[in-house]
Write a protein that holds these residues in place. Structure first.
Motif, PDB file in Angstrom:
ATOM      1  N   ALA A   1      34.881  47.826  45.629  1.00  0.00           N
ATOM      2  CA  ALA A   1      34.760  47.723  47.089  1.00  0.00           C
ATOM      3  C   ALA A   1      36.071  47.248  47.704  1.00  0.00           C
ATOM      4  O   ALA A   1      36.535  47.777  48.711  1.00  0.00           O
ATOM      5  N   SER A   2      36.675  46.258  47.061  1.00  0.00           N
ATOM      6  CA  SER A   2      37.906  45.690  47.590  1.00  0.00           C
ATOM      7  C   SER A   2      39.042  46.713  47.576  1.00  0.00           C
ATOM      8  O   SER A   2      39.789  46.842  48.542  1.00  0.00           O
ATOM      9  N   HIS A   3      39.150  47.445  46.472  1.00  0.00           N
ATOM     10  CA  HIS A   3      40.206  48.465  46.403  1.00  0.00           C
ATOM     11  C   HIS A   3      39.947  49.579  47.411  1.00  0.00           C
ATOM     12  O   HIS A   3      40.890  50.171  47.926  1.00  0.00           O
ATOM     13  N   LEU A   4      38.677  49.857  47.675  1.00  0.00           N
ATOM     14  CA  LEU A   4      38.369  50.878  48.685  1.00  0.00           C
ATOM     15  C   LEU A   4      38.828  50.424  50.067  1.00  0.00           C
ATOM     16  O   LEU A   4      39.409  51.199  50.820  1.00  0.00           O
TER      17      LEU A   4
ATOM     18  N   ARG B   1      32.741  58.475  41.220  1.00  0.00           N
ATOM     19  CA  ARG B   1      33.723  59.307  40.509  1.00  0.00           C
ATOM     20  C   ARG B   1      33.970  60.601  41.253  1.00  0.00           C
ATOM     21  O   ARG B   1      35.102  61.069  41.370  1.00  0.00           O
ATOM     22  N   LYS B   2      32.874  61.175  41.753  1.00  0.00           N
ATOM     23  CA  LYS B   2      32.994  62.424  42.494  1.00  0.00           C
ATOM     24  C   LYS B   2      33.841  62.220  43.760  1.00  0.00           C
ATOM     25  O   LYS B   2      34.730  63.006  44.070  1.00  0.00           O
ATOM     26  N   ARG B   3      33.558  61.123  44.439  1.00  0.00           N
ATOM     27  CA  ARG B   3      34.300  60.821  45.668  1.00  0.00           C
ATOM     28  C   ARG B   3      35.789  60.636  45.377  1.00  0.00           C
ATOM     29  O   ARG B   3      36.640  61.126  46.098  1.00  0.00           O
ATOM     30  N   LEU B   4      36.079  59.905  44.285  1.00  0.00           N
ATOM     31  CA  LEU B   4      37.480  59.643  43.958  1.00  0.00           C
ATOM     32  C   LEU B   4      38.246  60.942  43.779  1.00  0.00           C
ATOM     33  O   LEU B   4      39.395  61.059  44.184  1.00  0.00           O
ATOM     34  N   LYS B   5      37.591  61.922  43.170  1.00  0.00           N
ATOM     35  CA  LYS B   5      38.250  63.213  42.983  1.00  0.00           C
ATOM     36  C   LYS B   5      38.588  63.829  44.333  1.00  0.00           C
ATOM     37  O   LYS B   5      39.672  64.350  44.545  1.00  0.00           O
TER      38      LYS B   5
ATOM     39  N   PHE C   1      55.889  51.933  36.003  1.00  0.00           N
ATOM     40  CA  PHE C   1      57.167  51.276  35.740  1.00  0.00           C
ATOM     41  C   PHE C   1      58.192  51.331  36.870  1.00  0.00           C
ATOM     42  O   PHE C   1      59.275  50.806  36.738  1.00  0.00           O
ATOM     43  N   ASN C   2      57.873  51.985  37.961  1.00  0.00           N
ATOM     44  CA  ASN C   2      58.892  52.121  39.010  1.00  0.00           C
ATOM     45  C   ASN C   2      58.903  50.954  39.998  1.00  0.00           C
ATOM     46  O   ASN C   2      59.897  50.705  40.651  1.00  0.00           O
ATOM     47  N   GLY C   3      57.775  50.278  40.108  1.00  0.00           N
ATOM     48  CA  GLY C   3      57.721  49.127  41.002  1.00  0.00           C
ATOM     49  C   GLY C   3      57.796  49.463  42.475  1.00  0.00           C
ATOM     50  O   GLY C   3      58.207  48.637  43.286  1.00  0.00           O
ATOM     51  N   ASP C   4      57.420  50.674  42.867  1.00  0.00           N
ATOM     52  CA  ASP C   4      57.428  50.999  44.293  1.00  0.00           C
ATOM     53  C   ASP C   4      55.999  51.076  44.837  1.00  0.00           C
ATOM     54  O   ASP C   4      55.030  50.861  44.108  1.00  0.00           O
ATOM     55  N   CYS C   5      55.894  51.365  46.138  1.00  0.00           N
ATOM     56  CA  CYS C   5      54.572  51.372  46.767  1.00  0.00           C
ATOM     57  C   CYS C   5      53.673  52.444  46.163  1.00  0.00           C
ATOM     58  O   CYS C   5      52.463  52.266  46.066  1.00  0.00           O
ATOM     59  N   TYR C   6      54.272  53.552  45.753  1.00  0.00           N
ATOM     60  CA  TYR C   6      53.473  54.619  45.167  1.00  0.00           C
ATOM     61  C   TYR C   6      52.805  54.143  43.883  1.00  0.00           C
ATOM     62  O   TYR C   6      51.638  54.423  43.626  1.00  0.00           O
ATOM     63  N   ASP C   7      53.551  53.395  43.066  1.00  0.00           N
ATOM     64  CA  ASP C   7      52.986  52.909  41.807  1.00  0.00           C
ATOM     65  C   ASP C   7      51.843  51.936  42.063  1.00  0.00           C
ATOM     66  O   ASP C   7      50.836  51.955  41.363  1.00  0.00           O
ATOM     67  N   ARG C   8      52.032  51.091  43.064  1.00  0.00           N
ATOM     68  CA  ARG C   8      50.951  50.148  43.392  1.00  0.00           C
ATOM     69  C   ARG C   8      49.720  50.923  43.844  1.00  0.00           C
ATOM     70  O   ARG C   8      48.596  50.566  43.516  1.00  0.00           O
ATOM     71  N   TYR C   9      49.957  51.976  44.602  1.00  0.00           N
ATOM     72  CA  TYR C   9      48.853  52.832  45.049  1.00  0.00           C
ATOM     73  C   TYR C   9      48.124  53.432  43.858  1.00  0.00           C
ATOM     74  O   TYR C   9      46.906  53.324  43.727  1.00  0.00           O
TER      75      TYR C   9
ATOM     76  N   GLU D   1      43.640  53.806  39.956  1.00  0.00           N
ATOM     77  CA  GLU D   1      43.270  53.862  38.540  1.00  0.00           C
ATOM     78  C   GLU D   1      42.353  52.695  38.167  1.00  0.00           C
ATOM     79  O   GLU D   1      41.473  52.835  37.328  1.00  0.00           O
ATOM     80  N   GLU D   2      42.566  51.563  38.823  1.00  0.00           N
ATOM     81  CA  GLU D   2      41.708  50.403  38.538  1.00  0.00           C
ATOM     82  C   GLU D   2      40.270  50.650  38.962  1.00  0.00           C
ATOM     83  O   GLU D   2      39.340  50.126  38.344  1.00  0.00           O
ATOM     84  N   ILE D   3      40.096  51.434  40.021  1.00  0.00           N
ATOM     85  CA  ILE D   3      38.720  51.786  40.410  1.00  0.00           C
ATOM     86  C   ILE D   3      38.084  52.571  39.274  1.00  0.00           C
ATOM     87  O   ILE D   3      36.946  52.306  38.869  1.00  0.00           O
ATOM     88  N   VAL D   4      38.848  53.516  38.713  1.00  0.00           N
ATOM     89  CA  VAL D   4      38.322  54.324  37.607  1.00  0.00           C
ATOM     90  C   VAL D   4      37.943  53.425  36.437  1.00  0.00           C
ATOM     91  O   VAL D   4      36.861  53.570  35.845  1.00  0.00           O
ATOM     92  N   GLN D   5      38.806  52.468  36.104  1.00  0.00           N
ATOM     93  CA  GLN D   5      38.536  51.571  34.975  1.00  0.00           C
ATOM     94  C   GLN D   5      37.334  50.668  35.267  1.00  0.00           C
ATOM     95  O   GLN D   5      36.517  50.418  34.383  1.00  0.00           O
ATOM     96  N   SER D   6      37.225  50.207  36.492  1.00  0.00           N
ATOM     97  CA  SER D   6      36.075  49.371  36.853  1.00  0.00           C
ATOM     98  C   SER D   6      34.781  50.149  36.683  1.00  0.00           C
ATOM     99  O   SER D   6      33.777  49.602  36.224  1.00  0.00           O
ATOM    100  N   LEU D   7      34.834  51.427  37.049  1.00  0.00           N
ATOM    101  CA  LEU D   7      33.637  52.250  36.875  1.00  0.00           C
ATOM    102  C   LEU D   7      33.295  52.378  35.392  1.00  0.00           C
ATOM    103  O   LEU D   7      32.124  52.380  35.016  1.00  0.00           O
ATOM    104  N   ARG D   8      34.338  52.458  34.569  1.00  0.00           N
ATOM    105  CA  ARG D   8      34.090  52.524  33.116  1.00  0.00           C
ATOM    106  C   ARG D   8      33.396  51.258  32.630  1.00  0.00           C
ATOM    107  O   ARG D   8      32.444  51.300  31.845  1.00  0.00           O
ATOM    108  N   ILE D   9      33.900  50.105  33.079  1.00  0.00           N
ATOM    109  CA  ILE D   9      33.288  48.835  32.676  1.00  0.00           C
ATOM    110  C   ILE D   9      31.838  48.796  33.146  1.00  0.00           C
ATOM    111  O   ILE D   9      30.927  48.427  32.397  1.00  0.00           O
TER     112      ILE D   9
END
Lengths: 366, 336
Positions: A108-111, A179-183, A249-257, A262-270
């Protein structure tokens, strides 16, 4: 001879993109930032001082109001610290409930972050899409504990409410839905040229700087530092589950995005595994004395909140109230790098970088 | 209309013209009212919302209520603002927006002025509005609106050029700057429109046009997440309404111009559909362009200032120039 002056621009405390009452004083040369001074404290409520007059159960609602986007993890860090001090056994079912709500909260927070970040960048629709999906989670929480934002759900020794019948099934149904929404979101946003041009290569820092500033969460992992407390210092039941820590590894805003998505995907796995292993029966409260009096001493407990490492430091003198209570709030610590990142950037990048840090002002000011 | 235009100006003719102009003003105001409604509905549906539903049946009176609210609001002028310029700015923005509509031909007989330099007239007048925006930004004596106004100036200059150059190809094909000649040069089938032969020109024109309109993804002058509202931060009440009105009248104008230049004006897409009146075809294409603009707003994030500049000068302008060259080669090789 043309005389040029620096423009002193006051951004905030009332500004649509400072995510609450947060203020930055900018010295501008044209649109380029020469100096940025963040001014905090507009939402300071003295939570830590107030806590000294309250017993431990009474402090829990105050933690809800710190990081109001992720109240469940805040609940947990406090009760976890007290439990660590008193060596309380938590029933398995209660621990499962905690883990499930924490991971739902992370999604929810990442959303919320995703939606507001895109709103900052100028796209309106993702904000509403994100809030629609967050609504499903909020409804689940509402059914569980009767609140949508400030849950006051966890207690020292367990959780206040058991899952209503059918609740776990609803969580199970939520996983494929999300998962469907994320796609869909990936199709709409992650490939958008304008969006990529806006965030790639913006706000770069390296691992050394990140560690020096004490950054945590996605802000640290975007520089390639593999530090996730769920893996490094497993608490709750995280050891039992199989998940990855997204790194880049780039440390820019895109990587944080990317990391947050990706963390949402992993949370869904958990969540998927947790729902499968969820014990069908059991207590939701452990054996806890009626008045909670931790033994004299100190304890520091830390967990991985959606924003990074949230910590709770308690000094107890053996009374029902803490002698001193201190929260390490990830938003506050992560924000400290802002003045350094902003120098030389344009006005527009200010919003991109500030949004990328993912702050919740309630937690910054506490 | 043609006969009227060719007669000498008498009191009677003048009155007829005035009558038409007033009628047209109301049509455009009606369009603006319902374009805003349409925009809110369309974007609402795209975002799983309902859009306005409360005021009037289906929310049809929402824009009317909004305009009424703006009109009865207190008219505030900041104390340290440049009063004269502050009052003048919305008018300067707003007048050219209406003036450009005069040259647009809607059907073979329905138009107000068939200028031989129609296209030039459009480009020249529409760029006047920028002055109003810069003035508004400057006169407000507010740092946000100043930045917004300056951004607007830079953006307009950078995109005015590709906008005009991109239609040169169309002018070369039809052999005149008069918008009526341009429509008549296109045929009754969609492959006879300027759309396909002038594909590059069309794409450049559309992008530059969106930028001229200050709409997403080029809404930097009023970028709400950085500049709060940009050049009209300090404006309220009917002065603010004038800025908004100008913006939507330009939507009307650009959609009409696109229809005229590239989508064949009143011509049907297939010759067998000729029995449907031309005005209807015009409206259909027009609505499609308007929808496209709203659709963009629901989908796109905002571009950054420096990217906007480099995109305008390094991509759009060369593309527009290449388009002229290709068109010239085509005319030289095949049409001579």
């Amino acid at each position: 001879m043309i005389r040029t002056e620096e423009l002193l621009l006051n951004v905030g405390p009332q500004h649509p993109s400072t995510h609450g009452v947060f203020r930055i004083v900018l010295k501008l040369d044209g649109e380029i930032i020469k100096e940025a001074t963040p001014v905090m404290g507009y939402l300071h409520r003295g939570t830590e001082k107030l806590a000294e007059q309250l017993n431990y159960t009474q402090i829990i609602p105050y933690t809800d109001r710190m990081d109001y986007v992720s109240a469940m993890t805040n609940n947990y860090v406090l009760v976890h610290a007290v439990e660590k001090m008193m060596n309380i056994e938590i029933p398995e079912r209660a621990e499962f409930m905690r883990l499930i709500v924490m991971e739902l909260q992370r999604v929810a927070s990442h959303l919320v972050w995703w939606g507001t970040y895109l709103l900052d960048i100028g796209a309106m629709s993702p904000f509403l899409y994100a809030f629609r999906d967050r609504e499903v989670i909020i409804d689940l929480f509402n059914e569980l504990c009767g609140a949508r934002l400030t849950y006051n759900y966890m207690r020292v020794g367990g959780v206040k409410w058991d899952a209503p019948s059918g609740w776990i099934d609803k969580v199970r149904d939520f996983i494929p839905y999300m998962r469907k929404r994320l796609k869909e979101y990936d199709k709409l946003v992650s490939g958008n040229e304008i969006f990529l041009a806006r965030i790639k290569g913006v706000g770069i820092y390296d691992a050394q700087t990140a560690i020096a500033y004490g950054l945590s969460g996605a802000n640290l992992r975007c520089t390639g530092v593999n530090w996730d407390l769920r893996k490094q210092e497993p608490y709750s039941l995280y050891e039992r589950f199989d998940f990855d820590v997204p790194l880049s590894f780039n440390g820019d805003c895109y990587d944080r995005y990317r990391i947050r998505i990706e963390e949402i995907v992993q949370s869904l796995r958990i969540l998927e595994q947790a729902v499968e292993q969820f014990p069908s029966e059991g207590e939701t409260m452990g054996k806890v004395p009626r008045v909670i009096r931790p033994p004299a001493g100190e304890v520091y407990a830390r967990i991985e909140s959606p924003r990074g490492e949230i910590g709770c430091y308690i000094v107890s003198k053996g009374k029902a109230e803490p002698y001193r209570l201190k929260f390490r709030r990830p938003s506050f610590v992560n924000l400290q790098i802002l003045p350094e990142l902003l120098v030389g950037q344009s006005m527009t990048n200010l919003i991109t970088i500030l949004g990328g840090v993912d702050i919740v002002v309630g937690e910054v000011d506490c | 209309m043609t006969e009227l235009l060719q007669q000498a100006l008498t009191w009677q003719n003048g009155l007829i013209f005035l009558g038409w102009a007033v009628l047209f003003l109301f049509i455009v105001l009606g369009f603006v009212t319902y374009a805003i409604y349409f925009e809110r509905k369309v974007i609402g549906w795209m975002q799983f919302r309902h859009g306005p539903t409360r005021v009037g049946p289906l929310g049809l009176l929402q824009s009317v209520a909004d305009v009424l609210k703006l009109l009865i609001k207190e008219d505030t002028i900041p104390q340290k603002a440049d009063r004269a310029l502050f009052i003048l700015a919305p008018i300067i923005t707003f007048v050219p927006a209406f003036a450009v509509l005069a040259v647009i031909p809607y059907t073979p007989s329905l138009y107000f002025a068939d200028l031989h330099v129609g296209l030039l007239y459009y480009a020249a007048l529409s760029s006047l509005s920028t002055i109003g925006i810069i003035l508004g930004g400057w006169a407000s004596n507010n740092k946000y609106s100043l930045i917004g106004g300056m951004r607007s100036a830079a953006q307009m200059i950078s995109y005015e050029i590709p906008l005009v150059i991109s239609v040169v190809g169309v002018v070369m094909l039809s052999g005149g700057l008069s918008l009526r000649t341009i429509v008549e040069g296109q045929g009754n089938n969609f492959w006879e429109w300027n759309l396909l032969p002038q594909m590059i020109g069309f794409v450049v024109f559309m992008i530059a046009a969106v930028s001229e309109l200050n709409r997403t993804p080029f809404d930097l002058p009023e970028a709400e997440s950085e500049l709060v509202a940009g050049y009209h931060v300090e404006y309220s009440g009917f002065r603010f309404a004038f800025f908004m009105l100008a913006e939507y009248v330009y939507v009307f104008a650009i959609a009409s111009l696109t229809t005229v230049l590239f989508l064949g004006g009143w011509h049907p897409p297939l010759a067998i559909l000729d029995f449907i009146p031309g005005l209807l075809w015009f409206m259909l294409k027009f609505v499609f362009v308007v929808f496209f603009l709203f659709w963009l707003r629901a989908t796109m994030p905002r571009i950054r200032v420096d990217q906007l500049m480099s995109f305008g000068w390094k991509v759009l302008l060369p593309l527009a120039l290449i388009n002229i060259f290709v068109t010239a080669a085509y005319i030289e090789l095949f049409l001579k």
